[in-house]
Design a protein around this motif. Sequence first.
Motif, PDB file in Angstrom:
ATOM      1  N   LEU A 163       0.812  -1.216   0.000  1.00  0.00           N
ATOM      2  CA  LEU A 163       0.000   0.000   0.000  1.00  0.00           C
ATOM      3  C   LEU A 163       0.847   1.269   0.000  1.00  0.00           C
ATOM      4  O   LEU A 163       0.527   2.245  -0.668  1.00  0.00           O
ATOM      5  CB  LEU A 163      -0.944   0.014   1.204  1.00  0.00           C
ATOM      6  N   LEU A 164       1.934   1.258   0.754  1.00  0.00           N
ATOM      7  CA  LEU A 164       2.745   2.463   0.899  1.00  0.00           C
ATOM      8  C   LEU A 164       3.867   2.571  -0.135  1.00  0.00           C
ATOM      9  O   LEU A 164       4.596   3.563  -0.148  1.00  0.00           O
ATOM     10  CB  LEU A 164       3.316   2.539   2.312  1.00  0.00           C
ATOM     11  N   ALA A 165       3.986   1.582  -1.006  1.00  0.00           N
ATOM     12  CA  ALA A 165       5.034   1.608  -2.028  1.00  0.00           C
ATOM     13  C   ALA A 165       4.873   2.783  -2.984  1.00  0.00           C
ATOM     14  O   ALA A 165       5.847   3.216  -3.608  1.00  0.00           O
ATOM     15  CB  ALA A 165       5.043   0.292  -2.801  1.00  0.00           C
ATOM     16  N   ALA A 166       3.665   3.326  -3.085  1.00  0.00           N
ATOM     17  CA  ALA A 166       3.420   4.465  -3.980  1.00  0.00           C
ATOM     18  C   ALA A 166       4.048   5.752  -3.449  1.00  0.00           C
ATOM     19  O   ALA A 166       4.166   6.728  -4.188  1.00  0.00           O
ATOM     20  CB  ALA A 166       1.917   4.667  -4.163  1.00  0.00           C
ATOM     21  N   LEU A 167       4.454   5.759  -2.188  1.00  0.00           N
ATOM     22  CA  LEU A 167       5.038   6.956  -1.566  1.00  0.00           C
ATOM     23  C   LEU A 167       6.549   6.835  -1.479  1.00  0.00           C
ATOM     24  O   LEU A 167       7.088   5.742  -1.281  1.00  0.00           O
ATOM     25  CB  LEU A 167       4.478   7.150  -0.159  1.00  0.00           C
ATOM     26  N   THR A 168       7.218   7.979  -1.582  1.00  0.00           N
ATOM     27  CA  THR A 168       8.669   8.004  -1.370  1.00  0.00           C
ATOM     28  C   THR A 168       8.925   7.920   0.134  1.00  0.00           C
ATOM     29  O   THR A 168       8.021   8.176   0.938  1.00  0.00           O
ATOM     30  CB  THR A 168       9.276   9.311  -1.909  1.00  0.00           C
ATOM     31  N   PRO A 169      10.153   7.589   0.533  1.00  0.00           N
ATOM     32  CA  PRO A 169      10.461   7.572   1.971  1.00  0.00           C
ATOM     33  C   PRO A 169      10.144   8.913   2.648  1.00  0.00           C
ATOM     34  O   PRO A 169       9.625   8.939   3.774  1.00  0.00           O
ATOM     35  CB  PRO A 169      11.959   7.246   2.016  1.00  0.00           C
ATOM     36  N   ASP A 170      10.440  10.005   1.973  1.00  0.00           N
ATOM     37  CA  ASP A 170      10.143  11.327   2.543  1.00  0.00           C
ATOM     38  C   ASP A 170       8.636  11.529   2.704  1.00  0.00           C
ATOM     39  O   ASP A 170       8.181  12.048   3.720  1.00  0.00           O
ATOM     40  CB  ASP A 170      10.746  12.434   1.675  1.00  0.00           C
TER      41      ASP A 170
END
Length: 190
Positions: free
Chosen positions: A139-146
């Motif tokens: 689910l969170l792979a779409a977001l960058t670490p920042d």
Amino acid sequence: MEQDHQPATISPTSEKDWRSLQHQEFVEQVDLLIRTAHMIRTALNNSFAHLEINEVRYAALKVIDAIRESGCSQSELARKLGQSESNICTLIERMESDQLVVRRQSQQDRRKRVLQVTEAGYLILERVKEYHGNVSQRLLAALTPDQRRQLTGMLQTLLKAAQVQRSQRETVRTVADSPAPYALRDIPAA
């Protein structure tokens, strides 16, 4: 001909319109947050289903396991999950009959009974954590670490604001109680 350029003034009508637009933006943002949370909850519950556990039981096992050193009382579990003590009592009775948790006498205070995760409960908890991690990662792979760090900060800020509002409602009973902002609040025990 030269046109007069006077600074724009905010009329009471335009200020009201601005506040209305701002209010609508807040509503849309909260609605978006609720829809997103619902989709995430659905994805997690679908991955937990074959383990025959739901999010309420998972949350309970996680809390009980996290504070196993000092022992977790039913009232402490209710507070941490935002549930009523009667809901937690029913939940624990069912989890005890399914051999996921046991109630034991506290080592620190013999008058107090604490909850402990059984071996079977611990095995399920570990499997669910693995599934939870996999679903969360997808689910969170779409977001960058920042972006994930920013999201965490914003969600923590919102959670604190919701907790303040909740404590104010509990302290001052003049505000009509509305549905709680917590995912597990008032969900029947499973």
